[in-house]
Design an enzyme around this catalytic site. Structure first.
Site, PDB file in Angstrom:
ATOM      1  N   TYR A 114     -13.367  70.226 179.162  1.00 16.26           N
ATOM      2  CA  TYR A 114     -12.435  70.935 178.279  1.00 16.26           C
ATOM      3  C   TYR A 114     -11.076  70.246 178.194  1.00 16.26           C
ATOM      4  CZ  TYR A 114     -15.740  74.815 178.055  1.00 16.26           C
ATOM      5  OH  TYR A 114     -16.856  75.579 177.830  1.00 16.26           O
ATOM      6  N   GLY A 141      -6.254  66.377 176.156  1.00 19.00           N
ATOM      7  CA  GLY A 141      -5.183  65.391 175.999  1.00 19.00           C
ATOM      8  C   GLY A 141      -5.536  63.972 176.384  1.00 19.00           C
ATOM      9  N   GLY A 142      -5.862  63.735 177.644  1.00 11.20           N
ATOM     10  CA  GLY A 142      -6.199  62.382 178.059  1.00 11.20           C
ATOM     11  C   GLY A 142      -5.913  62.117 179.511  1.00 11.20           C
ATOM     12  N   GLU A 159       3.101  62.627 175.918  1.00  8.52           N
ATOM     13  CA  GLU A 159       3.073  64.074 176.070  1.00  8.52           C
ATOM     14  C   GLU A 159       4.322  64.545 176.795  1.00  8.52           C
ATOM     15  OE1 GLU A 159      -1.794  64.629 176.142  1.00  8.52           O
ATOM     16  OE2 GLU A 159      -0.654  64.947 177.993  1.00  8.52           O
ATOM     17  N   HIS A 182      -0.665  76.918 180.651  1.00 11.97           N
ATOM     18  CA  HIS A 182      -0.487  76.005 179.531  1.00 11.97           C
ATOM     19  C   HIS A 182       0.279  76.748 178.448  1.00 11.97           C
ATOM     20  CE1 HIS A 182      -1.166  73.086 176.404  1.00 11.97           C
ATOM     21  NE2 HIS A 182      -1.694  72.268 177.298  1.00 11.97           N
ATOM     22  N   ARG A 210       5.721  71.448 181.181  1.00 13.60           N
ATOM     23  CA  ARG A 210       5.002  72.666 180.817  1.00 13.60           C
ATOM     24  C   ARG A 210       5.621  73.938 181.386  1.00 13.60           C
ATOM     25  NH1 ARG A 210      -1.285  70.649 181.513  1.00 13.60           N
ATOM     26  NH2 ARG A 210      -1.299  69.262 179.712  1.00 13.60           N
ATOM     27  N   HIS A 220      -3.997  77.807 183.284  1.00 15.27           N
ATOM     28  CA  HIS A 220      -4.579  76.509 182.937  1.00 15.27           C
ATOM     29  C   HIS A 220      -4.971  75.663 184.143  1.00 15.27           C
ATOM     30  CE1 HIS A 220      -5.372  73.004 180.509  1.00 15.27           C
ATOM     31  NE2 HIS A 220      -4.404  72.305 181.073  1.00 15.27           N
ATOM     32  N   GLU A 234      -9.215  69.363 190.973  1.00 15.76           N
ATOM     33  CA  GLU A 234      -8.316  70.521 190.963  1.00 15.76           C
ATOM     34  C   GLU A 234      -8.421  71.371 192.213  1.00 15.76           C
ATOM     35  OE1 GLU A 234      -7.113  74.275 188.035  1.00 15.76           O
ATOM     36  OE2 GLU A 234      -8.600  72.793 187.371  1.00 15.76           O
ATOM     37  N   ARG A 241       2.433  70.334 187.484  1.00 11.50           N
ATOM     38  CA  ARG A 241       1.689  69.125 187.137  1.00 11.50           C
ATOM     39  C   ARG A 241       2.211  68.510 185.846  1.00 11.50           C
ATOM     40  NH1 ARG A 241      -2.641  67.954 183.822  1.00 11.50           N
ATOM     41  NH2 ARG A 241      -3.136  70.137 183.358  1.00 11.50           N
TER      42      ARG A 241
END
Length: 659
Positions: A139, A142-143, A208, A328, A383, A444, A468, A479
């Site tokens: 899922y 972004g990368g 980002e 998120h 974030r 998230h 994780e 993060r």
């Protein structure tokens, strides 16, 4: 300006939660030779003043808890690789006990990357809760962040990581990950992972929030899916790797060697056949992902119920930094879509950070841009800042979502960079090339988890962690975008050599399985009672999620955290009482019940950690302590406590008292 970051090595803010007792204490052996004797208490949280410079994050596990002993389940029997292989084939027919050199719990990027390496040295079981591709990796839109541009540098990536982590990151860990990251990316490419390239033929690097350079390697907005595809393809071709789908990990199998806890494998439930299957292994890697489903809205897939963190805690592993739950900022808000989904989603649809990185702008419903009033970095702030800003807007204006607009960018660019997001929105009547996207924060990522050293080792011998589920010190209090896949790749690779060494120094006996009581499947209760238990458990799950969102969300307070602690404890006791009144026994297992006990365990770890932190740092913001306190720039440590008189959720099944 922030102060120059230093390695957080001389002090540990540490809690030890003795499950169900309300008393907190230290396990002295963790500090063997460190001279940590003084402690001060904050609301029953014992905090040691350990002033030894050598006790860095990685030192605390890598050196103080160094793995230097061989495991002998039954010393008189040594089994070579061919015998292991024969035993494995036999057990594939047997259906109950299986013997492997390595057991890998989880089939995301960390588990698969590790499995491919250790398979060169022995047999590997990859145990996955659902389909192999159903993981947080799949899922990830972004990368992967890595220094691959000449104008970028490891030092710059480190600085961005440490700033985003609110200076709680372990500097040595950050340096290792940022330095080794580029090579891990090149390995993926060599294995067949296909990433986007620019017109010049080089990798297209996105930017980002929180990053000072373009360094995000991506495959459109489906990067995790592409990495998972490449790894699964390689795994399926490897004759030494066996993948066990629909096997839910129940509890780690552990024993005591003096004061040390040793891991020997894991009990699982085959959720299709309802058989309990025991995996005996010389080495176990926990790569089971996060715990997003302790909240009602999460971008995590349904399998993310904190199973690994809870199992490790029950197995006496040290847990760290659980208060830092990343929300998120931009999950798709179904309420704002022209065409609403017919059924509630099991997990929120993620709108990747890269949309803001590409120039997306956040507006409230009056189309007022608000981020510049909260932070000079505006939409490119980390974030935690963006999520709190959105939360503040929603509460002030009594609105349920805000808008993320990328429609001012060229249509072709939007569709090429974000095809998955565009397709999902269009399915619900929204064209992101012309209209803003309704978004809302959702749980998230867990920055905390099982405390790991620089090689993924834990304080439990034979148990390694990556991804994780682990807390390596990389993320600190928050993060940085796209650092999670990077961390998983780096630590999966770093855990390989010590795992091989441990495997070669271990012996195993097929009779070892008798050392632990067997979990049982509750078929004897009958369909009606089991149906009632499942129904009530699902209700309790929703009640727990509601408590966590209302009292342990983006903005917290001491009274709200204490309320959560009380209500969660009462709810857990009420649920367990209901189970046992229905004839449930402590050794019984079922998917819903076992997930519920793990959710309870993780929720309590988050609340306990949050109550211990008397400051606002990164993802943990409390109105009672709204500022950063330099004296609190310490990881939160939860040491294993006594299982005596604790709840069912806090004890390993093979250690349950039989009613």
């Amino acid at each position: 300006m922030h102060p120059k970051p230093t390695i957080i090595s001389n002090i540990l803010m540490a809690t030890s939660v003795a499950s169900g007792s309300g008393q907190l204490h230290f396990k002295d052996t963790i500090y063997r030779g460190q001279g940590c004797r003084q402690a001060y208490r904050i609301h029953n949280i014992a905090v040691p003043k350990c002033m030894q410079k050598e006790l860095s994050w990685s030192h605390g596990v890598s050196k103080s808890l160094q793995i230097n002993k061989k495991i002998y389940l039954h010393p008189q029997t040594k089994v070579d690789c061919k015998q292991i292989r024969a035993a494995t084939n036999s057990c594939l027919r047997d259906g109950y006990n299986k013997y492997f050199d390595f057991a890998v719990i989880g089939s995301g990027v960390a588990g698969l990357r590790y499995a491919l390496e250790v398979a060169k040295h022995g047999t590997v079981a990859v145990i996955t809760k659902a389909e192999p591709h159903e993981s947080n990796t799949n899922y990830a839109q972004g990368g992967v962040s890595a220094v691959l541009c000449p104008s970028d540098s490891v030092e710059s990536h480190m600085q961005d990581t440490i700033v985003a982590g609110a200076y709680l990151c372990d500097e040595e860990t950050v340096r290792v990950v940022c330095t080794e990251g580029p090579e891990r990316i090149r390995e993926l490419i060599a294995m067949g992972a296909s990433f986007d390239h620019g017109d010049d033929g080089n990798l297209h690097l996105a930017r980002e929030g929180g990053h000072s350079h373009h360094r995000i390697v991506h495959a459109a907005d489906m990067t995790g899916r592409e990495i998972e595809r490449a790894l699964l393809e390689a795994v399926r071709k490897d004759p030494n790797i066996y993948v066990f789908e629909h096997h839910f990990a129940i509890d780690l199998l552990t024993s005591q060697d003096g004061s040390d806890t040793v891991c020997h494998g894991v009990d699982t439930l085959n959720t299709e056949t309802l058989e309990v299957v025991r995996f005996i292994s010389k080495v176990t890697l926990l790569a089971s992902g996060g715990a997003g489903h302790i909240y009602p809205s999460t971008t995590n897939p349904p399998v993310a119920t904190g199973d690994g963190m809870a199992m490790a805690h029950r197995a006496q592993a040290v847990i760290s930094n659980m208060e830092f739950v990343q929300f998120h900022p931009t999950a798709l808000a179904d309420e704002g879509l022209p065409i609403k989904p017919r059924e509630p989603r099991e997990n929120a649809f993620l709108i990747t950070e890269a949309v803001r990185g590409d120039g997306g702008i956040l507006y409230n419903l009056s189309m007022e841009r608000f981020m510049p009033t909260y932070d000079e970095r505006a939409e490119l702030a980390p974030r935690d800042v963006v999520a709190r800003s959105i939360d503040d807007q929603l509460k002030k204006r009594n609105e349920k979502y805000i808008l993320l607009d990328i429609s001012h960018k060229p249509r072709e660019k939007i569709l090429s960079h974000f095809p998955n997001i565009a397709a999902e929105c269009l399915q619900h009547g929204l064209d992101i090339t012309k209209q803003p996207i309704p978004v809302v924060p959702a749980a998230h990522y867990m920055c905390g988890g099982v405390r790991a050293g620089l090689q993924g080792e834990t304080n439990v011998r034979g148990l390694y962690v990556a991804g994780e589920v682990a807390c390596t010190g990389l993320h600190g209090a928050n993060r940085l975008a796209s650092n999670s896949l990077l961390e998983a790749l780096v630590f999966a690779r770093r855990a390989v050599q010590p795992s091989i060494d441990h495997m070669k120094g271990s012996r195993i006996d097929r009779g070892a399985s008798k050392s632990w009581a067997r979990p049982t499947v509750p078929k004897s209760l009958g369909d009606v009672i089991l149906s009632n238990i499942v129904r009530r458990t699902r209700e309790v799950r929703q009640e727990l999620q509601k408590i966590m969102w209302e009292y342990v969300g983006i903005v917290r307070s001491t009274i709200r955290l204490q309320t959560a602690e009380k209500r969660i404890g009462e709810l857990e006791l009420e649920w367990e009482a209901y189970l046992f009144q229905q004839g449930w026994e402590p050794t019984m297992v079922g998917l819903e019940a076992c997930e519920m006990r793990n959710l309870f365990c993780c929720a309590k770890l988050v609340v306990s950690s949050a109550l211990a932190r008397h400051e606002s740092r990164g993802l943990h913001y409390t109105v009672d302590f709204p500022h950063v306190e330099e004296s609190m720039r310490l990881p939160t440590i939860i040491f294993p406590g006594s299982p005596v008189n604790s709840s069912w959720s806090s004890r390993q099944l093979h250690r349950q008292q039989i009613c």
